[in-house]
Design an enzyme around this catalytic site. Structure first.
Site, PDB file in Angstrom:
ATOM      1  N   CYS A 144      -1.562   5.854   9.403  1.00 54.50           N
ATOM      2  CA  CYS A 144      -1.893   4.620   8.696  1.00 54.50           C
ATOM      3  C   CYS A 144      -2.903   4.979   7.621  1.00 54.50           C
ATOM      4  O   CYS A 144      -2.736   5.979   6.932  1.00 54.50           O
ATOM      5  CB  CYS A 144      -2.443   3.581   9.666  1.00 54.50           C
ATOM      6  SG  CYS A 144      -3.837   4.172  10.661  1.00 54.50           S
ATOM      7  N   ARG A 202       0.842  -1.201   0.000  1.00 55.63           N
ATOM      8  CA  ARG A 202       0.000   0.000   0.000  1.00 55.63           C
ATOM      9  C   ARG A 202       0.875   1.249   0.000  1.00 55.63           C
ATOM     10  O   ARG A 202       0.592   2.217  -0.717  1.00 55.63           O
ATOM     11  CB  ARG A 202      -0.930   0.013   1.210  1.00 55.63           C
ATOM     12  CG  ARG A 202      -1.991  -1.072   1.181  1.00 55.63           C
ATOM     13  CD  ARG A 202      -2.896  -1.022   2.400  1.00 55.63           C
ATOM     14  NE  ARG A 202      -3.749   0.163   2.408  1.00 55.63           N
ATOM     15  CZ  ARG A 202      -4.521   0.527   3.415  1.00 55.63           C
ATOM     16  NH1 ARG A 202      -4.538  -0.206   4.532  1.00 55.63           N
ATOM     17  NH2 ARG A 202      -5.268   1.610   3.343  1.00 55.63           N
TER      18      ARG A 202
END
Length: 280
Positions: free
Chosen positions: A237, A178
């Protein structure tokens, strides 16, 4: 001590005034709780209890912090007072809602809150009683005395300034694929904040899902952060949840005071900010 083993739950609970919290996220969180949870645990929902709903994640991310008043009411309903010992776990090895609840309680000024290493999986392995009976919230209770978040957070603007300042380090704790922008399963755009380094939260745990030792975490983060002042460390995050797992790991490693970027990638990527791909 912020992290405990499943084998320590009964000992801590036996000393009195202890509340056990099962914290879960996702649309089916309550259904999963009803299927089976630690006997005596009370349920909190990441989506409705530990986050504030927003129409557009560009304004604060997918899981912005709720108002202090709401959290004060929730903690009171759970029977939590400033003197209560709180044990929290989730069904994601402690990496999701449990770490978020730990951070929120610490940010409310609560002293005794413990995250169960390995979460529900470790609890089951320990042979503790699993139940389908649910405890109900208190109907008469004093609100927890809480007026503002006491742990440091940063805004999108502050992150934007920090990434160009060599005195700061921004840590992206999402999985490496990611971070590199190879794919993005949740948010609209793949990639990362330019200048952020990637230390995936999963590296805080061993193969068994338990937190690695305090000594190992201290060595790991001391080397990675190269002596940076904790006040100049920013952790994020996707939406400000698993970042709390790394903040917990840092605390356990003796590195306290790092900042949480609550909006995280879900906010940054929706505000026409620069986006990087690949490794730093």
């Amino acid at each position: 001590m912020n992290i405990i083993k499943a084998s320590e739950i009964e000992e801590i609970s036996s000393t009195g005034d202890t509340v056990i919290i099962d914290a879960r996220g996702g649309a089916d969180a309550e259904d999963r709780f009803d299927t089976g949870h630690l006997d005596g645990a009370m349920f909190v929902n990441l989506e409705t209890d530990l986050s504030k709903k927003v129409e557009n994640p560009a304004d604060g991310g997918r899981h912005p912090l709720p108002d202090a008043e709401k959290i004060g009411q929730l903690l009171g309903q759970l029977g939590i007072t400033p003197k209560t010992k709180v044990i929290v776990y989730d069904d994601k090895r402690g990496a999701m809602a449990a770490a978020r609840f730990w951070w929120m309680l610490k940010a409310a000024g609560h002293e005794e809150v413990y995250v169960v290493s390995g979460g529900l999986e470790a609890i089951i392995k320990e042979g503790l009683t699993i139940s389908q009976d649910a405890l109900t919230l208190l109907t008469e209770y004093p609100d927890y005395p809480f007026e503002e978040w006491l742990l440091p957070t940063v805004s999108l603007k502050e992150v934007e300034q920090a990434v160009s300042n060599p005195d700061y380090v921004v840590i992206d704790v999402r999985e490496n694929y990611r971070y590199k922008g190879e794919s993005e399963p949740i948010d609209l755009v793949a990639g990362h904040i330019p200048g952020a380094i990637n230390i995936p939260y999963v590296e805080n745990m061993g193969e068994d899902g338990n937190f690695l030792s305090s000594e190992y975490l201290k060595q790991k983060y001391t080397a990675a952060l190269a002596g940076k002042d904790p006040e100049k460390i920013i952790v994020h995050c996707g939406s400000g949840v698993t970042a709390c797992h790394t903040l917990l790991a840092l605390e356990d490693a003796g590195i306290a005071g790092a900042n949480l970027y609550v909006g995280s990638w879900s906010e940054w990527s929706r505000n026409d900010k620069p986006i990087a791909t690949g490794e730093i």
